[in-house]
Scaffold this motif. Sequence first.
Motif, PDB file in Angstrom:
ATOM      1  N   GLY A   1      81.935  98.467  46.980  1.00  0.00           N
ATOM      2  CA  GLY A   1      81.339  99.346  48.197  1.00  0.00           C
ATOM      3  C   GLY A   1      81.877  98.571  49.670  1.00  0.00           C
ATOM      4  N   ILE A   2      81.759  97.142  49.596  1.00  0.00           N
ATOM      5  CA  ILE A   2      82.040  96.308  51.020  1.00  0.00           C
ATOM      6  C   ILE A   2      83.420  96.191  51.103  1.00  0.00           C
ATOM      7  CG2 ILE A   2      81.671  94.306  52.187  1.00  0.00           C
ATOM      8  CD1 ILE A   2      78.874  94.001  50.619  1.00  0.00           C
TER       9      ILE A   2
ATOM     10  N   GLY B   1      80.279  94.284  46.670  1.00  0.00           N
ATOM     11  CA  GLY B   1      79.221  95.091  46.463  1.00  0.00           C
ATOM     12  C   GLY B   1      77.980  94.543  46.556  1.00  0.00           C
TER      13      GLY B   1
ATOM     14  N   PHE C   1      75.425  96.024  54.111  1.00  0.00           N
ATOM     15  CA  PHE C   1      76.522  95.114  54.639  1.00  0.00           C
ATOM     16  C   PHE C   1      77.196  95.818  55.777  1.00  0.00           C
ATOM     17  CE2 PHE C   1      79.959  92.260  55.342  1.00  0.00           C
ATOM     18  CZ  PHE C   1      79.326  91.049  55.322  1.00  0.00           C
TER      19      PHE C   1
ATOM     20  N   LYS D   1      75.455 105.128  39.425  1.00  0.00           N
ATOM     21  CA  LYS D   1      76.636 106.217  39.573  1.00  0.00           C
ATOM     22  C   LYS D   1      77.065 106.747  38.131  1.00  0.00           C
ATOM     23  CE  LYS D   1      78.445 102.916  42.914  1.00  0.00           C
ATOM     24  NZ  LYS D   1      79.303 101.836  43.280  1.00  0.00           N
TER      25      LYS D   1
ATOM     26  N   GLY E   1      74.440  99.816  38.807  1.00  0.00           N
ATOM     27  CA  GLY E   1      74.503  98.582  39.568  1.00  0.00           C
ATOM     28  C   GLY E   1      73.110  97.890  40.202  1.00  0.00           C
ATOM     29  N   SER E   2      73.355  97.014  40.912  1.00  0.00           N
ATOM     30  CA  SER E   2      72.143  96.404  41.192  1.00  0.00           C
ATOM     31  C   SER E   2      71.469  97.220  42.446  1.00  0.00           C
ATOM     32  CB  SER E   2      72.241  95.218  41.504  1.00  0.00           C
ATOM     33  OG  SER E   2      73.379  94.938  42.362  1.00  0.00           O
ATOM     34  N   SER E   3      72.122  98.059  43.161  1.00  0.00           N
ATOM     35  CA  SER E   3      71.762  98.813  44.281  1.00  0.00           C
ATOM     36  C   SER E   3      71.978 100.323  44.238  1.00  0.00           C
ATOM     37  CB  SER E   3      72.174  98.294  45.538  1.00  0.00           C
ATOM     38  OG  SER E   3      73.627  98.561  45.780  1.00  0.00           O
ATOM     39  N   SER E   4      72.572 100.688  42.794  1.00  0.00           N
ATOM     40  CA  SER E   4      72.853 102.190  42.802  1.00  0.00           C
ATOM     41  C   SER E   4      73.192 102.494  41.339  1.00  0.00           C
ATOM     42  CB  SER E   4      74.207 102.276  43.548  1.00  0.00           C
ATOM     43  OG  SER E   4      75.264 101.300  42.901  1.00  0.00           O
TER      44      SER E   4
ATOM     45  N   THR F   1      69.852  94.743  53.289  1.00  0.00           N
ATOM     46  CA  THR F   1      70.777  94.775  52.320  1.00  0.00           C
ATOM     47  C   THR F   1      72.044  95.457  52.596  1.00  0.00           C
ATOM     48  OG1 THR F   1      70.192  96.720  51.068  1.00  0.00           O
ATOM     49  CG2 THR F   1      69.100  94.642  50.121  1.00  0.00           C
TER      50      THR F   1
END
Length: 789
Positions: free
Chosen positions: A716-717, A585, A668, A380, A375-378, A666
């Motif tokens: 995530g959010i 997310g 949230f 997995k 993903g853009s921040s993770s 970043t």
Amino acid sequence: MAAPSGRSGSSSSSFGSSSRSVPPSYANYASPVDSTFTPTSAVSALTSESSAPQTPLGPLDLGPPGYHATIKLYERTPNETTVYLGPWEVIGIEPRRVVWSCSYQGETLEHFLPSDNPTNLFPYTLHAQHRRFGDPRDMELYLTFREPHRIRYTTVEGVVHDEFIEVKYEFTTVEGSIQFQSDIRRRDLIDWFDVDVVWSDSHRRTDSYGNVRGLGTIQRMKLWRDRYSTFHYLTFYANHRRRWKEYLVHDFDPELRHRDDRHRRLQLTARGARRGSAPESSHNQGRDRRFSASSIFSRPRHTSSSNSTHSGGGSSSSSSPTNPGGPDLRYLGIQFTRNDRAQPGSDGENIHVNIDGTYLPSCSMKKIILSVNAGSSSVKVSVYSAEHGTDPQQLAEAQLSGLTAPPAKLDYSRRGETISKDHQLESKKKIANQAEAFEILLKTLIDDKGLAEIKHKDDVGIVCHRIVHGGDYSKPQLISDGTYRHLEALNDLAPLHNANSLSIVQLCLGELLPRAKNVACFDSQFHATIPDHIRTYPISLDIAKSNKLRKYGFHGISYAFITRSVVGFLEKPEEEVNIIALHLGSGASACAIRGGKSWDTSMGLTPLAGLPGATRSGSVDPSLVFHYASGDVGKLSPNSTKELHISRAEEIMNQEAGWKALTGTTNFGAIAKGADEGDRKMKLAFDLVVDRICGFVGSYYVTLNGKVDALVFAGGIGEKGDTLRSAVVKNIACLGFAVDEGRNKKDEKHKGDVVRDITGKDARHHVLVCKTDEQFEMARGCARDKELW
Ligand SMILES: Nc1ncnc2c1ncn2[C@@H]1O[C@H](COP(=O)(O)OP(=O)(O)O)[C@@H](O)[C@H]1O
Ligand SMILES: CC(=O)OP(=O)(O)O
Ligand SMILES: [Mg+2]
């Protein structure tokens, strides 16, 4: 790599006990694209010297479209002819035979099977060693039998061939060959293993001079599952005895003895092995054995007539349920071949790595799938054990999150148990990119002693990669050089994702997992159903077409998972289910799902459009970018953009915007908390995000004509952000949505559920939280697709 499809006979034909240097002859085949082509021209040479001009084909000719296999008639004679075979049908009554429709009208080829008992039939393929430079899997393309069979070939001119011949099929795909073998045996061919030597208590591995002997050497052992009873059978050709052997796997002890990994040997011990070697009995002798009720009931029951049709071939029938005496030996020793080019799972490799305490048939069918979601921040990574055609079982999940808000945190769980949570890596150094994160995660998995399934990187059979932008690809792809290059060309259309994912792919293809199959799964694929009037941008259609400028949409792997999960939750047919789904997310999007299919989504040509993200602006007035660097408010002149290169503009919108630009973080979760505590900047960001989400929900509500089964929060959010869910639903209460605040905050009872219902009283539509699982979705796709398996 994928089994080659649509291949014609080529110079790599592998019949014979060694690679033949003579390419198959095409002399009697006239290409359908040739102007002299007539429907029967391919076979006219059979009966006479053809009057039609003969066109020898070059090696690139592909034969008629849609053929599944070829067979040669009159081989090694001047009349040698290749017949192109289409679909087949197995006619079950005497004489039992395969009827092939040929690729040319009015022609059939009948293959008479020597016995009416399907299990008396043993299709034969060579051990991979006979074709040293190919993919061992491809050996299944070349199918033969150990005895002559009758082949009758009929054209519009009548019967032109009716003889017993050495039947040699060359299939166009491995899958076609597997299907054919399974159909003629009425047992599904589910795996095979190349073995160096098979021996038993009565046919020892070596003779008294130390020469390798055994029952059979350099043979391909096959594993079958009976279509009716689901019993598993092992077959191989005992070349030293010149007979087929077939063993019911259940007749062996599940515990594997004398496992010797170094020599790739193991021993299958007959259940309740009798003292002394059982004499090798013939098929009929086996049948004559006395019935023993206790031994019949000590094994699974057949559920159909297949017990009466079991033969086992040769002496093997002693292992069948009609032969309650058990196998004709006390143990079977197997030494698997080491083949460095083999895909794990395609030969003894797999058995070698997986036999630990596991039952032979199931372990040999299983593969380890690594599912990678960059993903853009993770990043997995989930590990699954999977059998072809079934849902993968998760063994472990490792993720590094917060790559855009260092220090990154490691979460690791194994078999559902949390091993580490929010663990900050010892090195304080920022993780440079997703590829570096992947390397850390792979090391975590391989080093974990508790994860016995991956002791070595070669244990991984398939790696599936989430590739956000798949362009026009409408299904997952095995990654070849061609696919890789094609995807590389899309990098700029998903600037925070594609290049990162491809650098992980490159690592896997290179030093990290060179023996695994790599599969690309696309976020854009789910949105292929978006209708034209929605996916088209109002710009020049010619330019749109040539530059492929349209809405693609992303988070599709997640939306596919969400759709199936919610359909299951609602217990309604998929084609009747309408959903507004929110994947929120670091990248956030909304999707209108109509009748189980994507109808519209908020992301577009790139993942920048639509909702704001952690560092992405989401949709803004496109002119904004030209004014961004301008000190000259309101003026749009070359001066106002001279400082701003187009790639810099993309960088600003993708990496310097979003809620991070508004708040400095970043995360949230922190924004929701700050907003609640009255921080003005945090509240502005929070309210802005809620506003944009509600805008899409309202629009999609209308698009779906108000027929909405559920609003679904995911990502995530979406999954963790209870205050955000609450705020969104309050703002769309006029549409008939409501949440139950108690369940929204904490619903202990349904904590582990994939779909959690947080609908409030008197609501007209469900409000659900879906624990989306992109890694599972990808692994599931691989396990179900023969071409990717
Ligand atoms: N308790 C929380 N409440 C709201 N948002 C959260 C919470 N915890 C984490 N998040 C958000 O979830 C995001 C990660 O979502 P995810 O879907 O895993 O990201 P990615 O886009 O990298 O796949 C984080 O960036 C963070 O903003
Ligand atoms: C497409 C996209 O934005 O993905 P992610 O949210 O995983 O960064
Ligand atoms: Mg994500």
